[in-house]
Design a protein around this motif. Structure first.
Motif, short mmCIF file in Angstrom:
data_model
loop_
_atom_site.label_atom_id
_atom_site.label_comp_id
_atom_site.label_asym_id
_atom_site.label_seq_id
_atom_site.Cartn_x
_atom_site.Cartn_y
_atom_site.Cartn_z
N GLY A 83 1.32 -0.91 0.05
CA GLY A 83 -0.12 0.15 -0.01
C GLY A 83 1.06 0.72 0.44
N ASP A 84 1.65 1.07 0.11
CA ASP A 84 2.91 2.49 0.95
C ASP A 84 3.50 2.74 -0.98
OD1 ASP A 84 3.79 3.04 3.64
OD2 ASP A 84 4.59 1.15 3.61
N GLU A 85 3.34 1.68 -1.76
CA GLU A 85 3.37 2.50 -3.32
C GLU A 85 2.15 2.70 -3.80
OE1 GLU A 85 1.27 -1.43 -3.41
OE2 GLU A 85 3.28 -0.65 -2.62
N VAL A 86 1.20 2.80 -3.43
CA VAL A 86 0.10 3.51 -3.57
C VAL A 86 0.27 4.37 -3.69
CG1 VAL A 86 -2.36 3.56 -4.35
CG2 VAL A 86 -0.78 1.00 -4.34
N VAL A 87 0.22 5.48 -2.01
CA VAL A 87 -0.25 6.41 -1.23
C VAL A 87 1.21 7.15 -1.20
CG1 VAL A 87 -0.04 6.96 1.00
CG2 VAL A 87 -1.53 4.78 0.99
N MET A 88 2.56 6.12 -1.47
CA MET A 88 3.52 7.68 -1.81
C MET A 88 3.53 8.10 -3.69
SD MET A 88 7.42 6.10 -0.98
CE MET A 88 7.59 4.33 -2.47
N CYS A 89 3.56 6.70 -4.13
CA CYS A 89 3.61 7.71 -5.43
C CYS A 89 3.06 6.77 -6.77
CB CYS A 89 5.12 7.03 -5.87
SG CYS A 89 5.64 5.28 -5.72
N GLY A 90 1.38 6.55 -6.24
CA GLY A 90 0.01 5.66 -7.09
C GLY A 90 0.36 6.87 -8.46
N GLY A 91 0.20 8.12 -8.64
CA GLY A 91 0.56 8.50 -9.54
C GLY A 91 1.17 8.86 -10.54
N PRO A 113 -0.80 -9.09 -0.14
CA PRO A 113 -0.94 -9.19 -0.69
C PRO A 113 -1.24 -9.05 -2.31
CG PRO A 113 0.67 -11.07 0.07
CD PRO A 113 0.02 -10.47 1.15
N GLN A 114 -2.62 -9.97 -1.99
CA GLN A 114 -3.74 -9.78 -2.20
C GLN A 114 -4.58 -8.19 -3.56
OE1 GLN A 114 -6.15 -12.78 -1.11
NE2 GLN A 114 -5.58 -14.13 -1.76
N GLU A 115 -4.54 -7.92 -2.13
CA GLU A 115 -5.09 -6.41 -1.65
C GLU A 115 -3.89 -5.56 -3.09
OE1 GLU A 115 -6.77 -5.67 2.42
OE2 GLU A 115 -5.17 -5.43 2.20
N SER A 116 -2.29 -6.07 -2.80
CA SER A 116 -1.98 -5.18 -3.72
C SER A 116 -1.96 -5.41 -4.85
CB SER A 116 -0.32 -5.51 -3.07
OG SER A 116 0.13 -4.66 -2.08
N ALA A 128 -4.79 -3.19 -6.04
CA ALA A 128 -4.39 -2.04 -6.45
C ALA A 128 -3.76 -1.70 -7.51
CB ALA A 128 -3.64 -1.84 -5.41
N LEU A 129 -2.55 -1.94 -7.87
CA LEU A 129 -1.64 -1.52 -8.75
C LEU A 129 -3.09 -2.39 -10.02
CD1 LEU A 129 1.47 -3.45 -7.45
CD2 LEU A 129 0.57 -1.20 -7.62
N ARG A 130 -3.79 -3.40 -10.63
CA ARG A 130 -4.59 -3.47 -11.60
C ARG A 130 -5.20 -2.19 -11.52
NH1 ARG A 130 -9.16 -4.46 -13.35
NH2 ARG A 130 -10.13 -4.19 -11.07
N ARG A 131 -5.29 -1.83 -9.96
CA ARG A 131 -6.78 -0.31 -10.35
C ARG A 131 -6.13 0.56 -11.53
NH1 ARG A 131 -10.66 0.17 -4.77
NH2 ARG A 131 -11.90 -2.56 -5.44
N LEU A 132 -4.51 0.97 -10.65
CA LEU A 132 -3.45 1.64 -11.28
C LEU A 132 -4.06 1.94 -12.95
CD1 LEU A 132 -1.09 2.00 -8.83
CD2 LEU A 132 -2.83 3.87 -9.51
N GLY A 133 -4.03 0.26 -13.23
CA GLY A 133 -3.42 0.62 -14.43
C GLY A 133 -2.38 0.11 -15.10
N LYS A 139 -5.54 6.76 -8.41
CA LYS A 139 -5.42 6.48 -7.05
C LYS A 139 -5.42 6.78 -6.36
CE LYS A 139 -1.71 8.98 -4.01
NZ LYS A 139 -0.49 10.55 -4.15
N SER A 140 -7.23 7.19 -6.10
CA SER A 140 -8.44 6.98 -4.86
C SER A 140 -8.33 5.88 -5.24
CB SER A 140 -8.73 8.21 -4.80
OG SER A 140 -9.54 7.71 -3.68
N HIS A 141 -8.82 5.31 -5.42
CA HIS A 141 -10.01 4.19 -6.35
C HIS A 141 -8.53 2.94 -5.87
CE1 HIS A 141 -13.05 1.31 -7.44
NE2 HIS A 141 -11.49 0.49 -8.56
N ALA A 142 -7.02 2.58 -6.13
CA ALA A 142 -6.38 1.98 -5.91
C ALA A 142 -6.14 2.00 -4.60
CB ALA A 142 -4.97 2.67 -6.72
N THR A 143 -6.15 2.87 -3.45
CA THR A 143 -5.98 2.89 -2.15
C THR A 143 -7.14 2.28 -1.60
OG1 THR A 143 -4.92 5.11 -2.43
CG2 THR A 143 -5.39 4.12 -0.45
N HIS A 144 -8.02 1.90 -1.72
CA HIS A 144 -9.76 1.66 -1.66
C HIS A 144 -9.10 0.17 -1.28
CE1 HIS A 144 -11.06 5.71 -0.53
NE2 HIS A 144 -11.52 5.07 -0.53
N ALA A 145 -9.01 -0.42 -2.34
CA ALA A 145 -8.43 -1.92 -2.23
C ALA A 145 -8.37 -2.77 -1.28
CB ALA A 145 -7.09 -2.16 -3.28
N TYR A 146 -7.32 -1.68 -0.10
CA TYR A 146 -6.78 -1.98 0.73
C TYR A 146 -7.32 -1.91 1.71
CZ TYR A 146 -2.14 -1.99 -1.48
OH TYR A 146 -1.12 -1.32 -2.60
#
Length: 252
Positions: free
Chosen positions: A48-56, A96-99, A102-107, A212-219
């Protein structure tokens, strides 16, 4: 090091929504951070840190066709000590499944994303900094551009991974950039501790912020705490609000 505890009631006084310096940070584009053809390597202390930190940033780099490598240091299984609902055994599988989701949601291109899972125990990384540095350096190659959490972010694991990643960058001779996560939630009176002279702003469009916001909600495991045993949400409402800002900040 400054320790961070995010309280919803303290939100109006936090740096992210009250520091005047944020408006004056120089803008940097992705190409200036990561040269054409270079690989970006993101080192995340916890899932989750990868999304919150630099998902954009991850989305922008993927769109430009940069090769990406993600190194997840821990599996985040110690996030709910004493919980029966979220035991370490369950979290070691679930986070790890959440991750992945989340990465899928980031595209991101999951078929080609290089993803290393370290399996280190969270909440104990400071004791293994030297080992961490050499572990990270093993996966680096000339020309890489490295990103991780700021060495003074205010979370023991974030700080340790930041220091270890800086050392790995020195070993491998590659560029290293730091990205604060919890530091934005310090009280506004501590804004003088932020190295504003190193800060650069990457602008994000509305769609990038939304993903990015949508991806964070995967956690899902991190969105709700367990008040009965004193566990607050790991992704509290104020943090979810902050990551919807139309930019990310990197310390160069």
């Amino acid at each position: 090091m400054k320790s961070v505890f995010i309280s919803e009631s303290s939100a109006p006084a936090q740096i992210w929504n009250n520091a005047a310096q944020l408006d004056n940070i120089p803008v940097i584009n992705t190409q200036s951070l990561v040269p054409e053809g270079a690989r970006a390597v993101v080192v995340a202390p916890h899932p989750g840190d990868e999304v919150v930190m630099c998902g954009g940033l991850l989305q922008l780099l993927s769109t430009l066709g940069h090769p990406l490598q993600l190194i997840s240091i821990t599996d985040g299984s110690a996030s709910h000590p004493g919980s029966q609902q979220w035991s370490e055994k369950r979290l070691s599988v679930f986070r790890p499944q959440e991750s992945v989701e989340a990465l899928r949601r980031l595209g991101l291109p999951m078929h080609s994303l290089k993803w290393i899972r370290g399996g280190f125990a969270d909440n104990a990384l400071a004791e293994r900094e030297q080992q961490l540095a050499h572990y990270i350096a093993r996966y680096l190659r000339p020309g890489d551009v490295l990103f991780s959490t700021w060495r003074e972010d205010g979370n023991d694991d974030h700080d340790a991974v930041g220091r270890a990643t800086a050392r790995a960058a020195a070993i491998a001779g590659v560029a290293f950039n730091e990205m604060p996560v919890w530091a934005w939630h310090w009280s506004n009176r501590d804004q003088g501790l932020i190295p504003w002279h190193r800060a650069r702003k990457m602008r994000l469009d509305t769609w990038t912020v939304a993903r990015k916001s949508h991806a964070t909600h995967a956690y899902a495991s991190q969105l709700d705490g367990e008040p009965a045993i004193g566990i607050a949400p790991l992704l509290p409402r104020v943090l979810l609000e902050r990551i919807r800002l139309p930019y990310e900040i990197v310390f160069v």
